[in-house]
Write a protein that holds these residues in place. Structure first.
Motif, PDB file in Angstrom:
ATOM      1  N   GLU A  12       1.100  -1.131   0.040  1.00  0.00           N
ATOM      2  CA  GLU A  12       0.129  -0.009   0.195  1.00  0.00           C
ATOM      3  C   GLU A  12       0.837   1.362   0.102  1.00  0.00           C
ATOM      4  O   GLU A  12       1.895   1.279   0.801  1.00  0.00           O
ATOM      5  CB  GLU A  12      -0.899  -0.040   1.206  1.00  0.00           C
ATOM      6  N   ASP A  13       0.849   2.278  -0.974  1.00  0.00           N
ATOM      7  CA  ASP A  13       1.443   3.305  -1.226  1.00  0.00           C
ATOM      8  C   ASP A  13       1.031   4.535  -0.188  1.00  0.00           C
ATOM      9  O   ASP A  13       1.599   5.526  -0.288  1.00  0.00           O
ATOM     10  CB  ASP A  13       1.672   3.793  -2.534  1.00  0.00           C
ATOM     11  N   ASP A  56      -2.864  -3.190  -2.941  1.00  0.00           N
ATOM     12  CA  ASP A  56      -3.377  -2.157  -3.488  1.00  0.00           C
ATOM     13  C   ASP A  56      -3.453  -2.286  -5.139  1.00  0.00           C
ATOM     14  O   ASP A  56      -2.231  -2.618  -5.618  1.00  0.00           O
ATOM     15  CB  ASP A  56      -2.756  -0.839  -2.894  1.00  0.00           C
ATOM     16  N   GLY A  58      -3.490   0.509  -7.324  1.00  0.00           N
ATOM     17  CA  GLY A  58      -2.756   1.461  -7.658  1.00  0.00           C
ATOM     18  C   GLY A  58      -1.767   1.977  -6.937  1.00  0.00           C
ATOM     19  O   GLY A  58      -1.475   2.449  -5.986  1.00  0.00           O
ATOM     20  N   LYS A 106     -12.186   0.426  -0.823  1.00  0.00           N
ATOM     21  CA  LYS A 106     -11.870   1.317   0.338  1.00  0.00           C
ATOM     22  C   LYS A 106     -13.028   2.290   0.104  1.00  0.00           C
ATOM     23  O   LYS A 106     -13.570   2.661  -0.827  1.00  0.00           O
ATOM     24  CB  LYS A 106     -10.629   2.067  -0.028  1.00  0.00           C
TER      25      LYS A 106
HETATM   26 CA    CA Z   1      -2.609   3.335  -3.982  1.00  0.00          CA
END
Ligand code: CA
Length: 227
Positions: A12-13, A56, A58, A106
């Motif tokens: 997860e970024d 995630d 993205g 989310k």
């Molecule tokens: Ca992301």
């Protein structure tokens, strides 16, 4: 502790979200490794023993789809739960077709994430020690079942029915599948008898935070109740 040891890779970024998720999972006794981009995820999955991955879609660089594609291309069965930023059918379909096992949109509720991860690990590792879904626990070694901490008495067939439903949590199972699962030695059991076992199990597990839904004309589905 009845749950198997779980080593989670969280990709997860969004650092705030990553921190929040990892706290929750550690609070449930899981070991959590956090990486923030697809290349690090790819490397971790190729080199570490991971029970389940929270991924995630993205991500900077290699996106979540590509991480899953590479994982499956290596022949790995490590379960993957995708996180999607929006409720986009195309993203979900693409993710599942690429080889992800489940997804959450989310924002999601923490108990649902925990329950889904446990279910994924259970499915990938069916001979593990015990089963737990919300307040319902089965320990096959002691043959002890508890609902909301209270021991419940189950006949051998009720136990087998409940165990099968728990192993297939959030999946619809037919009455015939239940019969096949509980009677490997081929003894005669009718569809009506299955209905009786399920209704008894439903009463006995009423306080456990799970629901055994009837799928009319077909079978049943056991689901955790999220409150
Ligand atoms: Ca992301």
């Amino acid at each position: 502790m009845l749950d198997p040891f779980m080593h989670v890779l969280l990709v997860e970024d969004d650092l705030v979200l990553a921190d929040g998720i990892s706290r929750i999972l550690r609070g449930h006794g899981m070991v959590v490794d956090v990486v923030t981009n697809g290349a690090d995820a790819d490397h971790a999955l190729a080199s570490r023993e991971i029970s389940v991955t929270v991924l995630d879609i993205g991500l900077p660089g290699i996106d979540g789809f590509e991480v899953v594609r590479r994982l499956r291309a290596r022949g790995s069965n490590t379960p993957v739960l995708l996180l999607t930023a929006r409720d986009d059918v195309q993203d979900r379909v693409r993710g599942l077709e690429t080889g992800a096992d489940d997804y959450l949109v989310k924002p999601f509720a923490a108990p649902e994430l925990v329950a889904r991860l446990k279910a994924l690990v259970r499915r990938s590792n069916p001979r593990q020690a015990g089963l737990q879904i919300n307040g319902l626990q089965l320990d096959p070694f002691s043959r002890r079942a508890t609902a909301d901490g209270q021991v419940i008495e189950l006949s051998a067939r009720e136990w087998a029915v409940l165990e099968y439903l728990m192993q297939n949590v959030s999946r619809v199972v037919s009455k015939q599948q239940i019969i096949d699962a509980i009677l490997p030695w081929g003894e005669e059991v009718t569809l009506n008898a299955v209905e009786v076992y399920v209704s008894r199990v439903r009463v006995k597990t009423a306080s456990a935070g799970i629901a055994i839904k009837t799928i009319r004309g077909f079978g049943y589905m056991l689901e955790p109740i999220f409150t």
